[in-house]
Enzyme design. Structure first.
Site, PDB file in Angstrom:
ATOM      1  CB  CYS A   1      -1.055   0.022   1.098  1.00 58.68           C
ATOM      2  SG  CYS A   1      -0.846  -1.126   2.436  1.00 58.68           S
TER       3      CYS A   1
ATOM      4  CE  LYS B   1     -10.112  -9.060   7.833  1.00 59.89           C
ATOM      5  NZ  LYS B   1      -8.936  -9.922   7.752  1.00 59.89           N
TER       6      LYS B   1
ATOM      7  CG  HIS C   1      -3.641  -0.242  -2.569  1.00 61.35           C
ATOM      8  ND1 HIS C   1      -2.555  -0.973  -2.965  1.00 61.35           N
ATOM      9  CD2 HIS C   1      -3.926  -0.631  -1.295  1.00 61.35           C
ATOM     10  CE1 HIS C   1      -2.176  -1.752  -1.974  1.00 61.35           C
ATOM     11  NE2 HIS C   1      -2.988  -1.581  -0.948  1.00 61.35           N
TER      12      HIS C   1
ATOM     13  CD  GLN D   1      -0.770  -8.768  -0.193  1.00 59.73           C
ATOM     14  OE1 GLN D   1      -0.229  -7.682  -0.378  1.00 59.73           O
ATOM     15  NE2 GLN D   1      -1.588  -9.000   0.816  1.00 59.73           N
TER      16      GLN D   1
ATOM     17  CG  HIS E   1      -5.878  -1.666   1.521  1.00 56.55           C
ATOM     18  ND1 HIS E   1      -4.536  -1.558   1.715  1.00 56.55           N
ATOM     19  CD2 HIS E   1      -6.436  -0.661   2.226  1.00 56.55           C
ATOM     20  CE1 HIS E   1      -4.285  -0.536   2.510  1.00 56.55           C
ATOM     21  NE2 HIS E   1      -5.432   0.030   2.832  1.00 56.55           N
TER      22      HIS E   1
ATOM     23  CG  ASP F   1      -2.215  -5.377  -2.831  1.00 57.93           C
ATOM     24  OD1 ASP F   1      -3.413  -5.247  -2.535  1.00 57.93           O
ATOM     25  OD2 ASP F   1      -1.270  -4.991  -2.112  1.00 57.93           O
TER      26      ASP F   1
ATOM     27  NE  ARG G   1       1.672  -9.463   4.732  1.00 53.35           N
ATOM     28  CZ  ARG G   1       0.370  -9.362   4.489  1.00 53.35           C
ATOM     29  NH1 ARG G   1      -0.484 -10.170   5.079  1.00 53.35           N
ATOM     30  NH2 ARG G   1      -0.069  -8.446   3.655  1.00 53.35           N
TER      31      ARG G   1
END
Length: 659
Positions: A356, A487, A407, A403, A533, A405, A385
């Site tokens: 992000c 979420k 945004h 991911q 996200h 991902d 992570r």
RNA sequence: GCCGGCGUAGCUCAGUGGUAGAGCAGCUGAUUCGUAAUCAGCAGGUCGGUGGUUCAAUCCCACUCGCCGGCUCCA
């Protein structure tokens, strides 16, 4: 220990009351009647054995009496509960857990009882034994359980005052039970269940007698913390399951075998898709060529869809200055999952756990107008992570993953519409891989969080509104939101009905504030955009793992790394095989030719084990007619085809992405 | 991270206080074969790593790394 019945209650038990069955039949019973009596007298011809009864909406054991029914209505409404319902299974397995506890106490009198609830597919019971259970212990316990079942002990419910209950369990030196009772409200009536010589603290209800547990099996023993807290003592947990028939138990055990057969860790190795090795490190994946090809195809599909849905692709680095993570709040709220900083020329850098902040920096690279919004930045972003070593699990839980991902930056009035679009893309994406069923959760504000309560509420409301518009049923998961916002989590159900969390859509009112994001509104003034996200597959690694298990390694044609094998029967067909393979390759397919000097049976066997979708068998006949003999991995013989019609068939299957 | 189990050839697994075996895979040769395993020969291992006990350790002990089943946590 027998609780005294009051005079009033005894008198009441002589009176009668009307009982109404689901078919409308009404019968009169003494108020003191046992529920099991109701059942015999009513002879209701229920198709299955009754595990318990729902009395005025409350589940009660058949060993309980009518006068214990809540509501005190007349007529009393009765509904049967069968094993086939979740409630029936709970009662049945809860009783099974008690039988196991009795067996353990009889074999190991020093064992202390903790808790023993029913769970999905079975039950467990935690004991403090001072040592772990061995497989031999489990066998002994199973034998003892069979004796207890054969003894036909009735499950008898007793009510005690809290004080008496504490004294009772203190005398038995059951310290965990005492701890549980002490936490109950002062005036609470505590119930215990007795079966023969064994008594356990329990809310119930239970089946009538131990004899009702027809088929059971103890599965595994494992350590578990008292109340799931690692500061507490480690207890020994035994998992088991039970069913009303031997056949049902065996079907369940067969399913467990099937789960094993589909295990992505085994298939990943067998099919040579990926690996994780000591030399590289735990939770770090290397993708072998076949797995990498499948991944590439998945990612191509993903990119194509995102282009169509108005996303912009971006890329970002794997590390960034520590300051960035300070500003984003990750260092405060996500530190325990982040790796230690790397010092470069006196400046600290941090391996990214999320994408992000980078996307935010891209947003900030220009002055943004309300006309620019929504902006959708997408990246297959690899993050790292720290996960505790004990939680790593194949591809499902790793330390480095990618991911899918994105945004989304939008105006407040665009949130709901953006979420609706995300939901559409999610449903389409998942459906393409054969996932039609899912569970949806909306997670609300956790204890550790940034942002005002008001913002959290607004965001949560937007998520729920979008789901309602889409008619998607969801459940609330209280306190399970990420630190920066609420979420939507979507758990997909695979072919065996197992759930896997993949999709997540998270509203964020906080990062825009921390990074002072703004756009110029119609009014010419600065406004703060909202950030969303979202990841649809979640992590490519996990999604791939789920896919392996979902397909049992047999990837659909569009994803299969090798789509077909051309197999000449003798070397006299090699030239033709070469031509065929060339034609199929030229048509855009992934083809391998098995020109080894081996029998066709072996070639087929190996292609089957590699789960190759199509086998093209070429012998003298096929050469003669310039045809192909096509066999599917299912064993289905497609028959003799000309090359063009085979290509047409393949093209259809690929473009439909048939599962 | 914690509790327990496990770690032997590329894979699946036997095995023993006196420095290791099988099947499959691999290589070589023979076999030219019609829808899930042709036959034979050869080669292959510092028994996860480090340290200790012992005349001697793959085996016993300690530590360590990794995997598996759970607990907790999550994409």
């Amino acid at each position: 220990m027998t609780p005294q019945k009051s005079v009033k209650e005894t008198a009441a038990s002589l009176q009668e009351v009307t009982v109404r069955f689901p078919d409308g039949t009404e019968l009169r019973f003494a108020k003191g009647a046992l529920l099991s009596e109701l059942l015999t007298r009513a002879n209701p011809r229920w198709a299955e054995p009754t595990v318990a009864l729902k009395v005025n909406g409350t589940v009660m054991g058949l060993g309980q009496r009518l006068l214990e029914a809540p509501g005190g209505t007349d007529p009393v409404l009765i509904e049967p509960i069968f094993f086939s319902s979740p409630e029936g299974q709970e009662v049945y397995r809860h009783s099974s857990a008690h039988i196991m506890a009795q067996a353990v106490k009889e074999l190991y009198p020093n064992a202390k009882l903790a808790i023993g609830p029913p769970i999905e597919d079975g039950f467990y019971y935690d004991f403090d034994l001072g040592r772990p259970f061995t497989p031999e212990d489990l066998e002994k316990i199973e034998r003892k359980m069979k004796e207890i079942i054969a003894s036909r002990y009735p499950f008898e419910r007793k009510a005690l005052s809290k004080k008496d209950a504490i004294r009772f369990f203190e005398e038995k030196d059951e310290r965990y039970k005492v701890e549980l009772i002490r936490e109950l409200p002062e005036d609470e009536i505590v119930t215990v269940y007795e079966q023969g010589p064994f008594t356990d603290l329990c809310r119930g209800p239970h089946v009538v007698s131990t004899q009702q547990i027809a088929a059971f099996k103890l599965l595994t023993a494992a350590g578990a913390y008292w109340r799931g807290d690692e500061r507490n003592p480690m207890l020994q947990r035994i998992y088991g399951t039970s069913f009303p028939t031997q056949e049902a138990l065996e079907a369940h055990l067969k399913r467990l075998e099937e789960i094993k057969r589909r295990d992505h860790r085994r298939l990943g190795k067998d099919l040579d898709l990926y690996n994780m090795i000591d030399e590289i490190g735990p939770g770090l994946v290397i993708w072998h060529p076949k797995g990498a090809l499948i991944r590439k195809l998945i990612e191509d599909f993903w990119r194509e869809q995102h282009l169509r849905h108005g996303y912009d692709f971006v890329y970002s680095p794997h590390i960034a200055r520590l300051d960035l993570w300070k500003q984003s709040g990750h260092l405060d709220f996500y530190r325990e999952n982040m790796y230690a900083p790397i010092s470069i020329e006196g400046i600290e850098y941090e391996l990214k756990p999320m994408n992000c902040p980078f996307h935010i920096m891209i947003y900030k690279s220009h002055l943004r107008s309300y006309r620019d919004l929504p902006l959708r930045f997408a990246e297959l972003g690899t993050v790292y992570r720290y996960e505790r070593s004990g939680v790593l699990h194949g591809l499902m839980r790793v330390r480095g993953f990618t991911q899918d991902d994105a945004h989304l930056f939008c105006r407040p009035d665009q949130i709901e519409q953006e979420i609706l679009k995300v939901l559409d893309l999610t449903v389409f994406t998942l459906k393409t891989f054969g996932f039609d069923e899912y569970e949806i959760y909306v997670s609300t504000r956790p204890e550790k969080a940034v942002g005002s309560a008001e913002n959290w509420e607004r965001a949560t409301a937007a998520l729920e509104a979008a789901l309602r518009t889409k008619n998607m049923a969801y459940r609330i998961d209280p306190g399970e939101g990420v630190f920066y916002g609420p979420k939507i989590d979507l758990k997909i159900k695979d072919v065996l009905g197992r759930s896997w969390q993949c999709t997540t859509v998270q509203v964020d009112f906080n990062l825009p504030e921390r990074f002072h994001l703004s756009y110029i509104g119609e009014d010419g003034k600065e406004h703060q955009p909202i950030m969303i996200h979202r990841a649809l597959m979640g992590s490519i690694e996990r999604f791939f793992g789920v896919l392996i298990e979902h397909y049992a390694g047999a990837f659909p044609l569009w994803l299969a790394p090798v789509q077909m094998k051309v197999m000449p029967i003798t070397d006299r067909q090699h030239a033709y095989a070469h031509d065929v393979a060339e034609a199929l390759t030229a048509a855009g397919f992934r083809v391998e030719t098995d020109a080894r000097n081996e029998k066709i049976g072996l070639k087929i066997r190996e292609a089957e084990m590699a789960k190759t979708p199509y086998m093209v068998i070429l012998g003298a006949r096929e050469v003669q007619g310039r045809k192909l003999s096509v066999r599917k991995r299912s064993g289905e013989n497609v028959g003799e085809l000309e090359i063009p019609s085979f290509i047409e068939r393949l093209n259809n299957e690929v473009s439909n992405k048939s599962v």
